[in-house]
Design an enzyme around this catalytic site. Sequence first.
Site, PDB file in Angstrom:
ATOM      1  N   LYS A   1       0.881  -1.108   0.049  1.00 35.98           N
ATOM      2  CA  LYS A   1      -0.127   0.044   0.012  1.00 35.98           C
ATOM      3  C   LYS A   1       0.883   1.303  -0.092  1.00 35.98           C
ATOM      4  CE  LYS A   1      -3.854  -0.421   2.570  1.00 35.98           C
ATOM      5  NZ  LYS A   1      -4.646  -0.659   3.825  1.00 35.98           N
TER       6      LYS A   1
ATOM      7  N   THR B   1     -11.210  -0.694  12.844  1.00 38.67           N
ATOM      8  CA  THR B   1     -11.580  -1.302  13.722  1.00 38.67           C
ATOM      9  C   THR B   1     -12.747  -2.198  13.534  1.00 38.67           C
ATOM     10  OG1 THR B   1     -13.381   0.515  14.158  1.00 38.67           O
ATOM     11  CG2 THR B   1     -11.071   0.882  15.532  1.00 38.67           C
TER      12      THR B   1
ATOM     13  N   THR C   1     -13.351   4.838  14.036  1.00 35.06           N
ATOM     14  CA  THR C   1     -14.766   4.802  14.854  1.00 35.06           C
ATOM     15  C   THR C   1     -14.510   3.745  15.966  1.00 35.06           C
ATOM     16  OG1 THR C   1     -15.824   5.225  12.959  1.00 35.06           O
ATOM     17  CG2 THR C   1     -17.190   4.119  14.770  1.00 35.06           C
TER      18      THR C   1
ATOM     19  N   ALA D   1     -35.466   1.782  -0.626  1.00 36.91           N
ATOM     20  CA  ALA D   1     -35.452   0.564  -0.317  1.00 36.91           C
ATOM     21  C   ALA D   1     -34.643  -0.622  -1.349  1.00 36.91           C
ATOM     22  CB  ALA D   1     -36.793   0.058  -0.134  1.00 36.91           C
TER      23      ALA D   1
ATOM     24  N   GLY E   1     -24.370  -2.367   3.636  1.00 36.39           N
ATOM     25  CA  GLY E   1     -23.139  -3.158   3.712  1.00 36.39           C
ATOM     26  C   GLY E   1     -22.131  -2.387   4.021  1.00 36.39           C
TER      27      GLY E   1
ATOM     28  N   CYS F   1     -18.643   0.149   7.431  1.00 34.02           N
ATOM     29  CA  CYS F   1     -18.912   0.762   8.732  1.00 34.02           C
ATOM     30  C   CYS F   1     -20.242   0.398   9.240  1.00 34.02           C
ATOM     31  CB  CYS F   1     -18.958   2.025   8.211  1.00 34.02           C
ATOM     32  SG  CYS F   1     -17.265   2.918   7.703  1.00 34.02           S
TER      33      CYS F   1
HETATM   34  C1  UDX Z   1     -21.293   5.356   5.906  1.00 30.45           C
HETATM   35  C2  UDX Z   1     -21.894   6.611   6.555  1.00 30.45           C
HETATM   36  O1  UDX Z   1     -22.610   7.293   5.488  1.00 30.45           O
HETATM   37  C3  UDX Z   1     -20.560   7.691   6.755  1.00 30.45           C
HETATM   38  O2  UDX Z   1     -20.953   8.747   7.289  1.00 30.45           O
HETATM   39  C4  UDX Z   1     -19.693   6.940   7.558  1.00 30.45           C
HETATM   40  O3  UDX Z   1     -18.516   7.905   7.939  1.00 30.45           O
HETATM   41  C5  UDX Z   1     -19.178   5.480   7.165  1.00 30.45           C
HETATM   42  O4  UDX Z   1     -20.265   4.678   6.972  1.00 30.45           O
HETATM   43  P1  UDX Z   1     -20.569   4.436   3.513  1.00 30.45           P
HETATM   44  O5  UDX Z   1     -20.334   3.070   4.495  1.00 30.45           O
HETATM   45  O6  UDX Z   1     -19.450   4.915   2.651  1.00 30.45           O
HETATM   46  O7  UDX Z   1     -20.749   5.502   4.741  1.00 30.45           O
HETATM   47  O8  UDX Z   1     -21.744   4.281   2.776  1.00 30.45           O
HETATM   48  P2  UDX Z   1     -23.147   4.859   2.802  1.00 30.45           P
HETATM   49  O9  UDX Z   1     -23.272   5.617   1.518  1.00 30.45           O
HETATM   50  O10 UDX Z   1     -23.731   5.499   4.015  1.00 30.45           O
HETATM   51  O11 UDX Z   1     -24.104   3.623   2.411  1.00 30.45           O
HETATM   52  C6  UDX Z   1     -23.945   2.395   3.403  1.00 30.45           C
HETATM   53  C7  UDX Z   1     -24.902   1.476   2.690  1.00 30.45           C
HETATM   54  O12 UDX Z   1     -26.295   1.770   2.645  1.00 30.45           O
HETATM   55  C8  UDX Z   1     -24.568   0.870   1.291  1.00 30.45           C
HETATM   56  O13 UDX Z   1     -24.678  -0.347   1.284  1.00 30.45           O
HETATM   57  C9  UDX Z   1     -25.778   1.670   0.395  1.00 30.45           C
HETATM   58  O14 UDX Z   1     -25.995   0.901  -0.646  1.00 30.45           O
HETATM   59  C10 UDX Z   1     -26.813   1.575   1.432  1.00 30.45           C
HETATM   60  N1  UDX Z   1     -27.994   2.294   1.201  1.00 30.45           N
HETATM   61  C11 UDX Z   1     -27.785   3.671   1.420  1.00 30.45           C
HETATM   62  C12 UDX Z   1     -29.318   2.043   1.014  1.00 30.45           C
HETATM   63  O15 UDX Z   1     -29.680   0.644   0.940  1.00 30.45           O
HETATM   64  N2  UDX Z   1     -30.325   2.828   0.904  1.00 30.45           N
HETATM   65  C13 UDX Z   1     -29.995   4.066   1.068  1.00 30.45           C
HETATM   66  O16 UDX Z   1     -31.173   4.768   0.734  1.00 30.45           O
HETATM   67  C14 UDX Z   1     -28.769   4.569   1.390  1.00 30.45           C
END
Ligand code: UDX
Length: 437
Positions: A35, A85, A121, A256, A261, A264
């Site tokens: 990396k 984490t 986190t 929906a 996933g 986070c």
């Molecule tokens: C998330 C938080 O948004 C961010 O603030 C934090 O710092 C880290 O975790 P991230 O994991 O990058 O960010 O993705 P995010 O855009 O939140 O989406 C998470 C998951 O939810 C994805 O799998 C996405 O497809 C799903 N999702 C999101 C839905 O199924 N429906 C929605 O309406 C929005």
Amino acid sequence: MRISVIGCGYLGAVHAACMAKLGHSVVGIDVDERKIAELASAKAPFYEPGLEELLKDVQETGSLTFTTDISAAAGSNVHFICVGTPQKKGENAADLTFVDAAVQGLLPYLSSGDVVVGKSTVPVGTASRLAGVIGQSEPEAHLVWNPEFLREGHAVSDTLRPDRLVYGVSDGAEHNPCVEVLDEVYAIPLSTGTPRLVTDLPTAELVKTAANSFLATKISFINAMAELCDAAGADVTRLADAIGLDDRIGRKFLNAGIGFGGGCLPKDIRAFMARAGELGADQALTFLREVDAINMRRRSRVVELTRELCGDGLLGKRITVLGAAFKPESDDVRDSPALSIAAQLQLQGAVVTVTDPKALDNAARRFPELQYVQDVDLALEKADAVLLLTEWTEYKELDPHLLAKSVSAPRILDGRNVLDPAKWRSAGWQYRGLGRP
Ligand code: UDX
């Protein structure tokens, strides 16, 4: 300012590059030699829009270097902890091995007045424990908790232009000397009006887990409504549009589909429940168990719907899965619902081909038993059913008429409710959405 960033993954690599872009002199440190070698030659070790351009841009100025040698942190006045984490194996709690190792590694190089800034986190209470560890080694160094809210796929802009900054300091006071230091680090975003909140350490840690829990709850809420819409013959996308117009609710995060996933939301809500249990407050978060359960149910629902769609069972059926990443504009497959569904279908006897613009290498490492094809047209050839599971723009724009000619049977399951059902049906497709009639 002179800044070190410990941990150069999805969070740290972006943070290091962005801090250099904000005018600081930055060294990025990670134990992973591959990396670091890539970052040092201005190559992004993962896909994140805009990151590679940014790395090139700042490395030309000489303000960003990378190394595996933690002693390079000596001389920096601000040290960001950006390591992962993950969920502990076989448990819900967070694994703090990397955070502890980063702080331990840093201790010999801390000087009086240095500020260690936690961005990872962590379970509430970690920061005050780490402050004790740091204080024993260098009593004049400080610890601040400054949670990161970036979204993968938008990480560069979220870091350069965050919607808020939270500084957790030991006494929770505005006049704490660390506040001034962080204000200097973030001088540019602050100058454009980014709100900044000073809190105590546990509040800052909780802000992050609470925000992610709220987002996860919002998604599971609309997915629960999708279950009801399925049962009642209603349309969850129109329902979301209508309730989203109430600005107390808002339309964002009400899509929906196959659920959330990534690295986070899933592990953060589980670690939060585990921590609440340790604190004797587990009742407060029992609803998150339901949030998790609704989310995981989406995956089995899609497997069942695919079986229905195929008519006579999954055995030997050629299924093409569009999308492996947990969301578009990312190559991250950690806890990806798309990939988990693909693997479940394969286990139940289907012959699954997965395609994705960016995530196939990561996917193949995670599930080597699936077939991966980069080219979308090839991946779709002779499919008995097509599943759109990650809403990359190129999949949303597929032409149903053209596609109907290459598949074996025109059946599509729209796992993200992003296609126009009328358009696909009129092109001869059997269309299924989630929570749509
Ligand atoms: C998330 C938080 O948004 C961010 O603030 C934090 O710092 C880290 O975790 P991230 O994991 O990058 O960010 O993705 P995010 O855009 O939140 O989406 C998470 C998951 O939810 C994805 O799998 C996405 O497809 C799903 N999702 C999101 C839905 O199924 N429906 C929605 O309406 C929005």
